[in-house]
Design an enzyme around this catalytic site. Structure first.
Site, PDB file in Angstrom:
ATOM      1  N   TYR A 267      -0.461   4.298  -3.304  1.00  0.00           N
ATOM      2  CA  TYR A 267      -0.336   5.713  -2.972  1.00  0.00           C
ATOM      3  C   TYR A 267       1.122   6.154  -2.888  1.00  0.00           C
ATOM      4  O   TYR A 267       1.488   7.222  -3.385  1.00  0.00           O
ATOM      5  CB  TYR A 267      -1.030   5.990  -1.636  1.00  0.00           C
ATOM      6  CG  TYR A 267      -0.958   7.427  -1.202  1.00  0.00           C
ATOM      7  CD1 TYR A 267      -1.591   8.437  -1.939  1.00  0.00           C
ATOM      8  CD2 TYR A 267      -0.248   7.792  -0.060  1.00  0.00           C
ATOM      9  CE1 TYR A 267      -1.520   9.759  -1.551  1.00  0.00           C
ATOM     10  CE2 TYR A 267      -0.166   9.112   0.333  1.00  0.00           C
ATOM     11  CZ  TYR A 267      -0.804  10.097  -0.409  1.00  0.00           C
ATOM     12  OH  TYR A 267      -0.724  11.405  -0.017  1.00  0.00           O
ATOM     13  N   CYS A 268       1.967   5.322  -2.301  1.00  0.00           N
ATOM     14  CA  CYS A 268       3.322   5.765  -1.954  1.00  0.00           C
ATOM     15  C   CYS A 268       4.328   5.678  -3.101  1.00  0.00           C
ATOM     16  O   CYS A 268       5.047   6.642  -3.373  1.00  0.00           O
ATOM     17  CB  CYS A 268       3.849   4.965  -0.765  1.00  0.00           C
ATOM     18  SG  CYS A 268       2.888   5.199   0.746  1.00  0.00           S
ATOM     19  N   LEU A 269       4.426   4.515  -3.739  1.00  0.00           N
ATOM     20  CA  LEU A 269       5.501   4.332  -4.720  1.00  0.00           C
ATOM     21  C   LEU A 269       5.414   5.319  -5.880  1.00  0.00           C
ATOM     22  O   LEU A 269       6.409   5.991  -6.191  1.00  0.00           O
ATOM     23  CB  LEU A 269       5.533   2.893  -5.225  1.00  0.00           C
ATOM     24  CG  LEU A 269       5.821   1.798  -4.191  1.00  0.00           C
ATOM     25  CD1 LEU A 269       6.027   0.458  -4.879  1.00  0.00           C
ATOM     26  CD2 LEU A 269       7.034   2.140  -3.343  1.00  0.00           C
ATOM     27  N   ASP A 272       5.812   9.157  -4.376  1.00  0.00           N
ATOM     28  CA  ASP A 272       7.095   9.528  -3.794  1.00  0.00           C
ATOM     29  C   ASP A 272       8.225   9.457  -4.804  1.00  0.00           C
ATOM     30  O   ASP A 272       9.167  10.259  -4.761  1.00  0.00           O
ATOM     31  CB  ASP A 272       7.402   8.635  -2.588  1.00  0.00           C
ATOM     32  CG  ASP A 272       6.441   8.888  -1.436  1.00  0.00           C
ATOM     33  OD1 ASP A 272       5.672   9.867  -1.523  1.00  0.00           O
ATOM     34  OD2 ASP A 272       6.454   8.116  -0.467  1.00  0.00           O
TER      35      ASP A 272
END
Length: 429
Positions: A267-269, A272
């Site tokens: 989800y994050c890498l 973002d």
């Protein structure tokens, strides 16, 4: 005895360090007469803490500065080449000084003993195997028979070179023949550091990769600082100090990110990184590095699928192993497996079985691919032509015997330890 050819930053440190740690006499030579004269007088013509004191201590006893190459090589059985390899106008490495030093050395080698040539100069990958070994052969010296050849990269930091040499965290040796490997292992034994035997190409690549990684981190930091300058509210130095406070820097966890695979997900890498890239565009300071990071991630997943098809063909029966974006999780958001399966289907691979220890149900519900799912690793591999390993689950590494029955494309480089095997023509018992 040991000879060191080239007495700049790396060569002088190497000569003094070997004399100190091994207790062997080191003969040193540099083609620059002015440099030789300064060193003979005890002067180090560049700033490097510790070297001047060591030079004064060892000059004339542990270290002999020679006026001719012949004098340096007269008694030696191991020659370290530390000559410069500067950039040519097109950016390629200029190997003329290195190859020239080797050519000048060959007629001077002792006829009554086996001499090992050790390259410490930084060179492009495959230089030792594709350039230097043929040079020796064309000069009548067969590696593994009359001479030895190895690449032994240095990892010295200016300003800390002496400490780095005396207390290395690892010693990398890419020997072309077994005798040279044993000779260098014995030479470095007093250092008490891990000695890692690899292929010459791996040794050369590791050195360049090390510097390229450091350069990339510096440019990454500078590019992000440029983005932060767009907002007076962002304290750049404070932001980076907070990045350094991440426990993964101290605990070794960052190493898991500096390792190749078949793309990043979760989800994050992806989210973002893309968001920050869009922000850079919004403020008129587009981050080419972040854009490159995203482009490489897309290209990596496509290239992995193409490797699978190239290895087994579009009509092959493929097992995709690992559906979560990382081991230990059932998160399938932006998982590389989804893009890889998409590419496989686009490339004509339709007989796909997928397996994951945790994430099958989530993956099936989110993506709805026209593929089958296995309930165990054994079932996933049964009747398959090829296994595409996408997520490095411990189950896969612990049960490697199961992979003997099927061709494997290991997208995480986690199966087994690849040992370098000396080519038959370069072995010496």
């Amino acid at each position: 005895m040991i000879a060191v050819i080239g007495l700049g930053f790396v060569g002088l440190t190497t000569a003094l360090g070997l004399a100190t740690q091994t207790g062997r006499l080191v003969y040193a030579y540099d083609s620059n007469a002015n440099l030789r004269a300064k060193l003979k007088s005890g002067e180090v013509p560049f700033h490097e803490p510790g070297l001047k004191d060591k030079l004064h201590e060892l000059l004339g006893s542990g270290l002999i500065i020679c006026d001719t190459l012949a004098e340096a090589l007269e008694h030696t059985s191991i020659i370290f080449y530390c000559v410069g390899t500067p950039s040519r106008p097109d950016g390629a490495a200029d190997l003329d000084a290195l190859t020239g030093a080797i050519r000048q050395s060959l007629p001077l080698l002792r006829k009554d003993s086996y001499c090992t040539l050790v390259i410490k100069s930084t060179v492009p990958p495959m230089t030792t195997t594709d350039v230097l070994a043929p040079l020796l052969k064309n000069s009548g010296h067969m590696v593994g028979e009359s001479v030895g050849l190895a690449h032994n990269p240095e990892f010295l930091r200016e300003g800390r070179a002496w400490q780095d040499f005396i207390h290395p965290d690892r010693i990398v040796i890419g020997a072309c023949d077994a005798y040279s490997m044993r000779q260098l292992e014995q030479l470095y034994e007093p250092f008490g550091a891990p000695v890692l035997a690899v292929s010459p190409g791996t040794a050369e690549f590791t050195k360049m990769a090390s510097n390229a990684l450091l350069a990339t981190m510096i440019s990454f930091s500078n590019e992000l600082a440029a983005l932060a300058e767009g907002s007076p509210e962002i304290d750049i130095s404070q932001a980076f100090r907070l990045l350094h406070a991440d426990g993964r820097w101290q605990g070794g966890g960052m190493a898991s990110y500096v390792y190749p695979g078949c793309g990043f997900g979760g989800y994050c890498l992806p989210k973002d990184t893309l968001s920050l890239y869009r922000y850079s565009q919004k403020i008129g300071r587009e981050s080419t590095l972040l854009g490159g990071v995203l482009a490489v991630n897309v290209r990596t997943k496509r290239a992995f699928a193409e490797r699978v098809v190239a290895a087994a063909g579009p009509k092959s029966k493929v097992a995709v192993l690992g559906l979560a974006f990382k081991p230990g999780s059932d998160d399938v958001r932006e998982t590389p497996a989804a893009d890889i399966i998409t590419h496989l289907l686009e490339l004509g691979v339709t007989d796909i079985v997928a397996y994951d220890p945790l994430a099958i149900s989530r993956f099936r519900d989110v993506y709805g691919f026209p593929i089958r799912y296995a309930h165990s690793l054994e079932e996933a591999l049964e009747g398959r032509d090829l296994a595409a390993l996408v997520t490095a689950w411990p189950e896969f590494t612990a049960r490697q015997l199961l992979f003997e029955r099927v061709q494997v494309i290991d997208g995480r480089y986690c199966l087994g330890k690849r040992e370098f095997v000396l080519p038959t023509q370069l072995r010496r018992s």
